[in-house]
Each structure stands twice: as structure tokens, then as C-alpha cells.
Design a protein around this motif. Structure first.
Motif, PDB file in Angstrom:
ATOM      1  N   ALA A 193      22.924 -13.091 -34.490  1.00  0.00           N
ATOM      2  CA  ALA A 193      23.899 -12.407 -33.643  1.00  0.00           C
ATOM      3  C   ALA A 193      23.585 -12.816 -32.221  1.00  0.00           C
ATOM      4  O   ALA A 193      22.433 -12.975 -31.854  1.00  0.00           O
ATOM      5  N   GLU A 194      24.624 -13.000 -31.455  1.00  0.00           N
ATOM      6  CA  GLU A 194      24.404 -13.455 -30.099  1.00  0.00           C
ATOM      7  C   GLU A 194      25.082 -12.531 -29.104  1.00  0.00           C
ATOM      8  O   GLU A 194      26.157 -12.008 -29.372  1.00  0.00           O
ATOM      9  N   LEU A 195      24.431 -12.394 -27.967  1.00  0.00           N
ATOM     10  CA  LEU A 195      25.018 -11.585 -26.911  1.00  0.00           C
ATOM     11  C   LEU A 195      25.905 -12.464 -26.045  1.00  0.00           C
ATOM     12  O   LEU A 195      25.594 -13.623 -25.806  1.00  0.00           O
ATOM     13  N   PRO A 196      27.016 -11.907 -25.578  1.00  0.00           N
ATOM     14  CA  PRO A 196      27.804 -12.658 -24.617  1.00  0.00           C
ATOM     15  C   PRO A 196      27.022 -12.754 -23.311  1.00  0.00           C
ATOM     16  O   PRO A 196      26.133 -11.940 -23.073  1.00  0.00           O
ATOM     17  N   PRO A 197      27.332 -13.767 -22.488  1.00  0.00           N
ATOM     18  CA  PRO A 197      26.592 -13.898 -21.228  1.00  0.00           C
ATOM     19  C   PRO A 197      26.811 -12.679 -20.345  1.00  0.00           C
ATOM     20  O   PRO A 197      27.883 -12.055 -20.391  1.00  0.00           O
ATOM     21  N   GLU A 198      25.808 -12.350 -19.561  1.00  0.00           N
ATOM     22  CA  GLU A 198      25.882 -11.176 -18.693  1.00  0.00           C
ATOM     23  C   GLU A 198      26.933 -11.416 -17.619  1.00  0.00           C
ATOM     24  O   GLU A 198      27.051 -12.500 -17.084  1.00  0.00           O
TER      25      GLU A 198
END
Lengths: 199, 1045
Positions: A193-198
């Protein structure tokens, strides 16, 4: 549904799977699985082409068709739950097959650079990761695990899943929220799972 | 694992501290942040670092993508939620319904063709318009198919003056189109508001772009068929867009036309009401379209093309310019007759519209299509030639006289200047300097200094094309110069544009050569790809395209800064070709800011594209979101600044991103369509197209759409062949194609493709290049699966050779290649050779991999299998146990490899025979499969085999037979598992015989079936064939024929 039905009718099997115990339940599941699987492949062939993702849709189509035939609405929810479980096995098996060659000899291709190795195959990692995380969740919070199975593998909406589980929609929404957070964390740990860029 | 009470139902208890999982689940449910904080604060007995950790996780989770777990595995049922299945809603207003990921919000209106809704695209989080075409629009059974086909073509079309169609499909048997939601009004409304007060220039300012939109559609093969002011939207952003392409049907039979005209004649209608009466006409005939704007050929039911739209366009333009329609008729039939006979009214005498416009409009209204302009472009060019303005422009530049003199000089001047000094003698000098003998020597030395075994060969392979490219650039420069200064057939402006274009290519070449002069191993390895990605040297010739395209910065200081940015970006691209992504990023990233500071959009597009592309290539995937954002930005900036090539490249990079990262795959299919249309718009550059098709093929393949992948790659190769594209591009595609065909089960096709990949790969990279080793690896594995052991052995051995030259002979990859050879030899029945290979692999694995690495188990497993076939059961057992120990230590029991080892051990124990221990291992194997929910037939059949053999050993013949039969059934119709099925059959046959009670006939037939399989495997199956023959009582019987499979 009337008594004295064919012991292999969908309704009987569904009830046995949903409410039965031990061996009876297992037998019902095996029979259901077989029928669902066959059905899915049958519809798939009709449609020509596909892959596992299409199988999902197909399974739903098959489920909906069948529900119109010989089972009532409540049973249809059980059926969808069974379809979700069936789908899970289909997907996970397909994914695992890619990951491990038989007899424990791993597939050598998995160590090839990414641009070469998985031509012709879809990425199995997330499916397996969710499946494995769900196994873990089943031990911690079985109700949440069941809900995620219906949503993720069964493609149900929150409302449908709530109905299938016989719980209020609000409860389902709450559990879903919690389970998503937990799973997101779990999958992040396994890199699925990946976080979207801040912002 | 023990089950804990669900935290939600019980809440945290005071007695036992909740686990982090329980806290997460509970806190995750709370949407209200204060509630969540209060809950976390109130947790007793929980260590503060755990709480801290939870807070961190929750913070992250708050940013998790909306789509997480919602759209990843499944597509939702299209049935609106909450409705029992099978119940179909036929409400008039479909607001609230979802079409795939589109949720219809509000019905905006209804026209003759269908209804329009505003909708929310939940995946892309944007508002769109959805048009649901009315059932039965047009006539004939093919209508919805044709509509869908055209809508899909339209979706591929991307033009600023055509409403962007995002997707098209069918929903409840109706065609729908999802398109950009434009805020604005129809041109018909605008015309009404102006009521003839708008100047002719204002009118043209709206019609010219609308005409451009029509022309773009014509080029894509679409005809509008119903062009009218109401189908032109003037957006609040000032942009003009044409809508509703192809929704009208006009190919009707003459009978239908007659009927239509007759019916029309019966119903007297005012032209202004025609639209409202359209339906009645539809009922009687096949004609659709709006009568006042319909072309003669539409009235006559003839085939229509773009020139029919030209007619309608001119009717609308006439109306806008002169405030009335060219045909004024009380009935449709009269209207038709006027159009067919060319009975338009001349413009009113009092008009303020200049006279030069009328003949142009008049030509567009010609009843004979051949007398109109050949296409919209010609019409639009004529409309934009305002003679007044042209005259003023020329005067401002120094007068008509100068222009005349210049054109006369073309003939005479050329001869004069040739005889004096050649003004273009130095035009190609800068390129020659780049490719000097000294520079070449430097590069060659740098290549050799890498000490790579293939470095010298690679330089030899690259220097030819590089030299040719440099020479070509030089002659392009001379040709550009001569066209203006010698032949005087080209304006200074075009020369300067061509020079700027060639400058950039020269800088790109300079950067590449500079990097080659200090090449490292990875640049040498990827040198061929870097050379192949140089843009075509002849790409700067088309002066017209340059005039229409990117405008160079006017300020020379800005131009210099842009050039510096481009140079840095070119360097970053070369480095990323060499897989030196970090360095590439470090160079490219700052260029985004630099370009932004200049405010020059084409450079911004370039920078965003290069950085986005590098991020997409990074294997980690952490930056997928950012890559997508940048690439989309690049598309946007490029389109805005008419940077068509960059826009096309950015679309292709998006496809590349989608192929690499599964989360973007569905979007990828849409991007692929945009990429193809953008490439077309940019002039159909063949290398870019081949490149794009390779990416699209790979996307299809990864998405499991194998057939489409095959087709796309085949197309790409045909194209590459036709245009003589670089060998690297082709070799890549052949390898893709071969693997795809292998997955399709097309053995002959795969073999042919692998052969081509090998042949062209040699041409592209050379024999000793690592890329060739990958091709050989794939080919070898294919050959082995296809049963051609001889050829497989040869190809795999070549691979091992290459790896050993490239790497330390103790490198893991070399070991891996040995292990593959071991498996091959085992299957071929050459057990001694297999053992030797596996032992070599074992030595390398032990050396190359860390103690915790689960892959270290593989050579042990492989040896175990070989010993098993050698009937050295005690040895097999110890190898399997060693494998199991490694697996248990590094991945635990819940892993299919560990579970499989239990099965393998059981199999050996059964042979020893150590029944009791075997029973325990079988139980571990079965439990493992259950735990992992593995329903795969092979694993299950293996369990049945083990169980059957065990039961047989205990004397439970009947149960053993049942179990073996189940295993056999599972592997029925699975050609890949035939050998395992035969193993089961062989045991089953013996069980059947010992069961007595008339099992003998069955036993023999099952044994024959097994024998058939063993006999077909050649040497590997020989011992089994002999054993079965002996068992069947055929002493000395020779093993059967040994075909290759």
C-alpha cells in the motif's frame, strides 16, 4: 423454501454452509465452490477472454442469474458471500501459482528485473498480501475480516455487505473504517500500500 | 494464534492491555478526531511508545488513497445498490445511479438525442458530463454498435476545439459518453443574444476554432453529420468546442428519403421550429440532422463525408454573419429543394461584412460537393486571409515592393550567390567538431576502461550509427541554411525555427557523446538504448509544422536559459537510460523550478516529463503518485504550448507508468488511447509510435489481456520493420511477443518469436551483452517447458556462459542459471548431470546469499528431488530436511514453500518406508494447505497421492484407492501435470491389483495410461516404463517410442 428438496440444491447447500457445523459445512462448501467455479468458467468462456478480474464480474453475473432462478432474496445474500469466498480462493490461488513453482522450487523468474519477469501475468502481490493480512485479521477481529472479504473479494457495497452479514449499515460502515485503517497499515508494512505524496 | 475478543464490541478492558491491532481497529473506526484522542488518552496499561506508534499510523491512514480496497480487486456490480437483483429500475431521472465509476448527480437536460447528466468520476475525483443516448436514436440494428464505435474513436481524439470524450460504453443497452463538463453556452444562444450586433470579426473568432475542431474530427475519420450553432459550445473559459459528433444518422435508403420528404411536406413547419419536429421525421424515415443545416447529399440520402459538414458549417456561418439563414422555406421539401438546387439567397445589401468573405461562404454552400473546398483546412485558410490585414502587415515590413523583389530574387539570386561565397559553408561545422576523431578516440577508451567483456564490441556497434547521426545533423543544418540564403525559398523566420530545432538535437547529441566519453559500466550496458532514443535528425524539416508548433522564447536571455535547462534534461535522460536514476533525478528535479521561474511553458513541460518519467522508472513505486501528477502536468503544459511531440511522449510515459504499477492499470488503457491520438496529432513519428505500442502491449500483457497484447506487439513489429526502426526497439518487442505467445499456449508462434528476438538481439546488443542473456534465459525456459531439452540445454548453457563472463562466477545469478540447468537435466532424465549442476548451484547460493535468505533452500530442494528420482531416499530426506530448516527459520510455517517441503519429506519417508513419520508429515502438509486456503489442484492432488500411498502401506487398500482416485481426477485435463498424474496412476494400479475383487482389468488399464505418459518423456521415464512393463508381465519389453514431448 419447501422441505424435501434435492440435497444438492443451492438453497440447501447455502443453508448448510451458512448455518451448518463441521463436516456438513465443509461438504456444503466444497459443493458450492465447485458449482461456483464451474459456473464462473462457463460464463467466462461465453464471454471469451478474461483473466481473474473478469472472473469476478462473471461470478457476480452468475450469482445474479442464479438468484433469479431458484433462491429467495436472503439466500441470495448467502450466495454472494459464498461467491466472495470462492473469488478469494480463485484470485489467491492464481496469484500464488505465480509466486511459487511446484514442489517448493520457487519460480526463478521472480528474481529477474521487473521489466522482464512478469510479462503475461498480472501482479499477484496485492491480492496475496490482502489475503494474508485477512488471515491475521481473522484471528484478531473475525467480524471485520468477514466484512473485508465481502467488500474486497466479493465486490459488495457497504450496504450489501451489511445485509449479507445481517448487521446495521452504520455498524458495517464503522467496522469497515476501522478495518481499512488496520489493513492499510498492515499492507504498508508489506509494501503493498502506498501513501500519496504529502500536499 | 488465539482469538481475542473484538475490541469494538468490548472496548479496551482494564485488566489486560489491548494490543496495538485492537487499538488501531477501534481508533480507526472513530471519525471524530476528538473522540479518537479521548480514546487514546484513556487507554490504561499501554506503553507510551505504542500509543505514539498508533498515532503515527493513524496520521498515515488519514492520508490513505480514497480508493484503497475499494476498487483494487473488483469491479462493482452495476446494479444500483440496495436493490434486489433482477429488478431493473426504469426511472426517468437516473440521478444517483452509477455507471461504473461514474455517479450521475443531476440531470442537466434532454435533447433529441438523449439526456445529459452531470456526474462525478469517483476514481479520478472530477466532474464530468454524461450523455445517455436515447434508445432507438437513428434506425437499424447496427446503430448502437456504430454509435459506440464512433464514440470510441471520438474518445481517442484530443483537440482543444472538440469536447473531450473520456470514455464511451453501454449502460442498460444504451450508449453513453462521458465527457468533459463545459460551463458555457451554445453558439445558438450567443447568436440570439447578439441579434446581429456582433462584428464579423467576432463571428469569425468563434467559427474558425469550431472549424478546426471539425477538421480534427475529419482527420480522425469522423463526420459530424449534424453541425449547427447549438452543437458549438462557447465555454466560460472562452474556448470553443464542438459537441455531439456522429450522433445523427444520415445514410438512408431512397425510399426512406422519399417518405421523409413527403412527410415533411405534409407538416408545414417554420425553420426555427424544425428542431422540435425532428422526432416526427425520425419516425417516417431514416434521415436525421437538423433540416436548416442539412447538406444536399444528406437530403438525398447519399454517403456523406467531411464536405457535408463544410456545407452545414457555411450555413451556420452565413446565419451568424448576415443575421438570417441562406435558405428560407416554409416546408421541409422546399428547404430540401433549395439546398439541392443551390437556391441560397445572396447576402443582404446593407451588410457590414466585407465583400471578400461571401465567395468563400458561397463556395462552401455549393450543392455539388466537388465544387466545395477539398477540406475544412482549405476553407479555414481562405477565411483567415483577410486581405486588408495582409496588406497592412506587408506595408509594415517594408512594403509590397520588397516582397515582390524578394520573390523575383528566388530565380535570379540563387545563381548569383553560388558563384560568390557560400554563406552556408560553416553551417555543419559545430556537429563535425562533436564527432571529431579525437572525441571518438576518447569515447572508445572510456568504453574499454570499463573492462566489460562486451565493451569493445558495443562501441563498435554504436559508433557507426552515432557517426551517421552526426553527419545527418550536419547536412540538415546546411540544407536549412541553403534554403534561405542560397536558394532563397525559405523565410528567415522558418530558418530560425529550424535552427532552434536542430540546435536542440545537437545539444542532445553533445550530451550523449560527453557521457560516453566518461562512460561507466551501466552506460555501456545501456548504450544501445540511449543511441536509439536520439530524436530523428530529419525531424526539423517541416517549416509549416514548426510555425504552427512551439514558439521559441523571444528574449535571447530567456532562450539561453531554456537551452541550459534542455541540456541538463538531456543529461538526466542519458543517465536514466543507464539506470542511474538517482543521479538523473538530482539533475532533472531542479529544472522544474528553473523552468517555472522562466515562465516558459514548453520547458516546464519538458522538465515535468523527464522527472515524471524517471520516477515512473524507479522500481520502488513510492513515487507513483508524483510521477503521475508530473506526467499529467507535462501533457497539460505541452498541449497548452502546442508542444505536440512532448504531449505525445508524456502520454506514452503515462502508459509506461501504468504498465509498471498495477494501481494505474485501468487508467493505463485510457491513457493508451490518448497516447495514440496525440502521436497522430504530432505527425505520427514512427519511432514514437513503435515505442508507444510496445508500452501498450506490455500494459495489456500485465493486465492479463494477452490476446490484445499479442496483437499490439505484432502491429508494433510490422511498423518497426516498415520504417527501419532501431534493432533495440524490435528486439524488445520480439521478446515481449514471445513471452506473450508462450502464455497464450502458442508454442510454434513463441518459438518463432524467440528466434527473432535472438537474431535481432544479436544485432542490437551483441552476443555477450547481458540483455542477450535474459533473452536466452526466457527462451531456454520456454524450450524446456515445450520439452525440447536438447535445444534448451544449449540455450541455457550459453546464458550461464554469459553470466559467468559478466559476473564473478560465484554471483547469485550464475548459481540460479545452474539451478535451472539442474531442473532441465532432471526432467530430461540425466540425473547425474542434474546432480552436478545442482551441487554447483548450491555452492554459489551458500556463497552469495545471506543466511536468512529463503532462496538458499532451493538447491537443497532441487537435490532432494534429484535424489528421490535416483532412489537415494536417505540422501533425499536429508536434503529436504535442510531445505525445511532454512524455510522454517526465514519464512515460518505459513508459507507454501515450507508446506511443500513437508510433502516432499513425506514422499521420501513413504519410500523408506517409515510410515509413522510419513503420516505425521502428511498431516503437516494437509494442515498447511488448509491454513493457506490452497485449492490448487496440484497441491491437493499431491496430498491425495501421499495419503493414498500411506493408506496402502497400512493395508487400507480400499481407502487408499479412493484417495488416489480423487488425486487422479484433480489432475485430469491438466497436461502440464501429466507426469504427476502418471505417478498417481502407477500407485493406483498396484493398489487396485492388491484389492483383488476383479480389480485386475482396471489395474492394467490404469497402469497402461501411466506407462503412456512415462514413455512420452524419453529417458526420464525409462525406469518407470521398465517397472510397469515388468509388472504387467512383459519381460524385456522395450520402452515405447520417445517423441520430444
Amino acid at each position: 423454501m419447501a422441505q424435501g428438496q434435492d440435497p444438492d440444491s443451492l438453497t440447501v447447500l447455502l443453508h448448510a454452509w451458512k448455518n451448518g457445523q463441521g463436516e456438513e459445512r465443509d461438504r456444503a462448501w466444497a459443493a458450492l465452490y465447485k458449482r461456483l467455479h464451474r459456473l464462473a468458467h462457463h460464463v467466462l468462456r461465453e464471454r471469451r477472454g478474461g483473466g481473474a478480474m473478469a472472473t469476478t464480474e462473471v461470478l457476480h453475473e452468475a450469482a445474479i442469474k442464479l438468484m433469479g432462478l431458484d433462491i429467495d432474496y436472503n439466500d441470495s445474500q448467502h450466495f454472494l458471500a459464498a461467491a466472495a469466498r470462492c473469488m478469494r480462493f480463485l484470485l489467491v490461488d492464481a496469484a500464488r501459482k505465480r509466486v511459487a513453482q511446484k514442489r517448493g522450487l520457487g519460480n526463478a523468474a521472480e528474481e529477474l528485473p521487473e521489466d522482464l519477469h512478469d510479462l503475461g501475468a498480472r501482479d499477484p502481490e496485492q491480492v496475496v498480501a490482502v489475503h494474508e493480512a485477512l488471515e491475521k485479521l481473522l484471528a484478531i477481529a473475525p467480524k471485520q475480516a468477514e466484512l473485508v472479504e465481502l467488500r474486497y473479494f466479493g465486490g459488495m457495497t457497504v450496504e450489501e455487505a451489511a445485509e449479507a452479514l445481517g448487521i446495521a449499515k452504520a455498524t458495517a460502515v464503522r467496522r469497515w473504517r476501522g478495518a481499512r485503517v488496520w489493513l492499510f497499515h498492515e499492507l504498508q508494512l508489506s509494501g503493498q500500500a502506498e501513501l500519496p505524496p504529502e500536499k | 494464534m488465539t482469538r481475542l475478543p473484538s475490541p469494538i464490541e468490548t472496548g479496551p478492558s482494564d485488566t489486560a492491555a489491548p494490543s496495538i491491532d485492537e487499538i488501531l481497529l477501534a481508533a480507526g473506526e472513530m471519525e471524530d478526531l476528538e473522540e479518537r484522542e479521548a480514546y487514546l488518552d484513556g487507554l490504561a496499561n499501554v506503553p507510551p511508545d505504542v500509543i505514539k506508534n498508533v498515532r503515527r499510523v493513524l496520521r498515515n491512514a488519514d492520508r490513505m488513497p480514497e480508493t484503497f480496497l475499494c476498487s483494487t480487486a473488483l469491479s462493482p456490480i452495476t446494479q444500483p445498490s440496495g436493490l434486489p437483483a433482477g429488478v431493473r429500475v426504469e426511472a426517468w431521472d437516473l440521478s444517483g445511479t452509477s455507471i461504473g465509476r461514474l455517479r450521475l448527480i443531476e440531470r442537466l437536460g434532454e435533447g433529441s438525442m438523449g439526456e445529459v447528466y452531470s456526474a462525478h468520476d469517483e476514481q479520478l475525483d472530477r466532474k464530468v458530463a454524461v450523455k445517455l443516448v436515447k434508445p432507438g436514436v437513428g434506425s437499424g440494428a447496427d446503430t448502437s454498435e456504430r454509435l459506440l464505435r464512433e464514440a470510441k474513436t471520438l474518445a481517442r481524439l484530443s483537440h482543444p476545439n472538440v469536447v473531450q470524450v473520456h470514455e464511451a460504453g453501454t449502460f442498460r443497452e444504451r450508449v453513453y459518453l462521458a465527457m468533459e463538463l463545459v460551463r458555457g453556452k451554445g453558439l445558438d444562444k450567443w447568436m440570439k443574444e447578439q441579434a446581429g450586433k456582433a462584428s464579423w470579426r467576432e463571428v469569425l473568432a468563434l467559427f474558425l476554432p469550431a472549424g478546426e475542431g471539425l477538421f480534427a474530427a475529419h482527420r480522425a475519420g469522423l463526420v459530424h453529420r449534424d453541425f449547427k450553432p447549438a452543437n458549438v459550445l462557447v465555454g466560460e473559459d472562452g474556448r470553443v468546442r464542438v459537441v455531439d459528433f456522429g450522433l445523427a444518422r444520415s445514410e438512408a435508403t431512397p425510399e426512406q428519403v422519399q417518405a421523409g420528404i413527403l412527410a415533411a411536406e405534409r407538416s408545414r413547419v417554420e425553420p426555427s421550429e424544425t428542431e422540435g419536429r425532428l422526432a416526427s421525421l425520425t419516425e417516417t424515415g431514416g434521415i436525421l440532422g437538423t433540416p436548416a443545416y442539412m447538406s444536399p447529399e444528406q437530403w438525398l440520402g447519399k454517403k456523406v463525408d467531411g464536405r457535408s459538414d463544410q456545407f452545414s458549417f457555411c450555413v451556420a456561418l452565413y446565419e451568424a454573419l448576415y443575421g438570417k439563414r441562406p435558405y428560407d422555406a416554409p416546408t421541409r421539401s422546399k428547404l430540401a429543394r433549395l439546398a439541392i438546387e443551390g437556391g441560397y439567397a445572396p447576402p443582404p445589401r446593407t451588410t457590414a461584412v466585407p465583400k471578400w468573405l461571401w465567395p468563400i461562404v458561397e463556395r462552401g454552400l455549393s450543392p455539388d460537393v466537388n465544387k466545395r473546398y477539398p477540406d475544412m483546412r482549405a476553407l479555414l485558410t481562405a477565411l483567415s486571409q483577410d486581405p486588408e490585414r495582409r496588406r497592412r502587415k506587408l506595408l509594415a515590413r517594408g512594403g509590397v515592393a520588397a516582397a515582390v523583389v524578394a520573390s523575383m530574387a528566388v530565380a535570379a539570386g540563387a545563381m548569383v550567390s553560388r558563384t560568390t561565397e557560400d554563406p552556408c559553408a560553416q553551417a555543419g561545422a559545430s556537429v563535425d567538431r562533436l564527432w571529431s576523431a579525437a572525441a571518438q578516440g576518447e569515447m572508445e577508451r572510456a568504453f574499454e576502461a570499463t573492462k566489460l567483456p562486451y565493451a569493445k564490441e558495443t562501441w563498435g556497434r554504436l559508433s557507426g550509427p552515432l557517426g551517421a547521426y552526426a553527419r545527418e545533423l550536419g547536412s540538415e543544418r546546411r540544407a536549412a541554411c541553403e534554403a534561405t540564403h542560397v536558394d532563397k525559398v525559405q523565410s528567415e523566420e522558418v530558418l530560425s525555427l529550424r535552427t532552434i530545432c536542430l540546435d536542440r538535437r545537437e545539444r542532445g547529441l553533445g550530451v550523449l557523446l560527453g557521457e560516453f566519453a566518461r562512460a561507466d559500466a551501466s552506460l555501456v550496458e545501456h548504450g544501445a538504448e540511449a543511441v536509439a532514443s536520439l530524436p530523428r535528425a530529419d525531424g526539423c524539416r517541416d517549416g509549416e509544422a514548426l510555425l504552427l508548433g512551439v514558439r521559441p522564447p523571444e528574449d535571447p536571455q530567456v532562450a539561453a536559459k531554456v537551452a541550459a535547462i534542455q541540456t541538463e534534461l538531456a543529461r538526466a535522460e542519458v543517465l536514466s537510460q543507464a539506470v542511474r536514476y538517482k543521479e538523473a533525478l538530482a539533475i532533472a528535479e531542479p529544472q522544474i523550478e528553473a523552468a517555472r521561474a522562466l515562465g516558459y511553458r514548453p520547458a516546464q513541460a519538458d522538465a515535468a516529463h523527464v522527472v515524471g518519467r524517471i520516477l515512473a522508472d524507479l522500481v520502488t513505486g513510492d513515487e507513483v503518485g508524483r510521477a503521475e501528477k508530473l506526467l499529467r502536468e507535462a501533457v497539460d503544459l505541452a498541449v497548452r504550448s502546442r508542444h505536440d511531440v512532448r504531449a505525445a511522449e508524456a502520454w506514452v510515459s503515462l502508459v509506461h507508468l501504468a504498465a509498471r504499477h498495477h494501481s494505474n492499470r485501468e487508467m493505463g488503457y485510457l491513457w493508451a488511447e490518448s497516447a495514440l491520438s496525440a502521436i497522430e496529432r504530432a505527425g505520427n513519428d514512427s519511432s514514437l509510435l513503435v515505442h508507444a505500442m510496445n508500452e501498450i502491449g506490455s500494459l495489456y500483457a500485465k493486465g492479463g489481456r494477452t490476446k490484445e497484447a499479442e496483437k499490439t506487439l505484432r502491429g508494433s513489429l510490422e511498423l518497426a520493420e516498415k520504417h527501419g526502426e532501431a534493432a533495440v526497439l524490435k528486439a524488445d518487442a520480439w521478446q515481449f511477443l514471445a513471452n506473450v505467445r508462450k502464455d497464450l499456449g502458442d508454442d510454434a508462434g513463441a518459438r518463432a518469436a524467440f528466434e527473432s528476438a535472438m537474431r535481432i538481439g544479436r544485432e542490437a546488443w551483441g552476443e555477450g551483452h547481458p540483455r542477450m542473456a535474459f533473452v536466452k534465459h526466457d527462451y531456454g525456459m520456454f524450450l524446456q517447458e515445450a520439452g525440447d531439452f536438447m535445444e534448451a540445454r544449449r540455450v541455457l548453457n550459453e546464458g550461464v556462459e554469459t553470466w559467468s563472463k559478466l559476473y564473478d562466477p560465484k554471483h547469485f545469478r550464475v548459481g540460479q542459471a545452474h539451478l535451472e540447468l539442474a531442473e532441465l537435466e532432471r526432467r530430461a532424465g540425466r540425473l547425474e548431470e542434474a546432480e552436478a549442476q545442482a551441487r554447483t548451484a548450491l555452492g554459489i547460493y551458500e556463497h552469495a546469499l545471506s543466511k536468512e535468505d529463503v532462496r538458499r533452500a532451493r538447491p537443497f530442494t532441487s537435490l532432494g528431488i534429484i535424489h528421490y528420482w535416483q532412489e537415494r531416499y536417505a540422501d533425499a530426506l536429508s536434503r529436504y530436511e535442510e531445505a525445511l530448516a532454512i524455510q522454517t527459520a526465514s519464512v515460518g510455517e505459513d508459507n507454501i514453500m515450507t508446506v511443500m517441503s513437508h510433502g516432499n519429506i513425506a514422499e521420501v519417508l513413504l519410500e523408506l518406508p517409515r510410515l509413522k513419520e510419513a503420516g505425521q508429515q502428511i498431516a503437516l502438509y494437509e494442515q498447511g494447505l488448509d491454513r493457506l486456503h490452497t485449492e490448487h489442484p496440484f497441491y491437493r492432488a499431491f496430498a491425495h497421492k501421499l495419503r493414498g500411498q500411506w493408506l496402502l502401506g497400512r493395508g487400507d487398500t480400499e481407502e487408499a484407492i479412493a484417495s488416489l482416485e480423487s488425486g487422479r481426477t484433480l489432475l485430469q485435463d491438466r497436461p502440464g501435470d501429466a507426469l504427476d498424474r502418471a505417478e498417481i496412476e502407477w500407485i493406483l494400479a498396484r493398489a487396485l491389483r492388491s484389492s483383488g475383487e476383479g480389480g485386475e482389468a482396471r489395474a492394467r488399464s490404469v497402469a497402461e495410461s501411466a506407462r503412456g505418459v512415462f514413455a512420452s518423456t524419453g529417458k526420464a521415464g525409462e525406469p518407470r516404463v521398465h517397472a510397469i512393463d515388468a509388472w504387467l508381465g512383459r519381460p524385456g519389453a522395450a520402452p515405447g517410442p520417445t517423441p520430444s514431448r
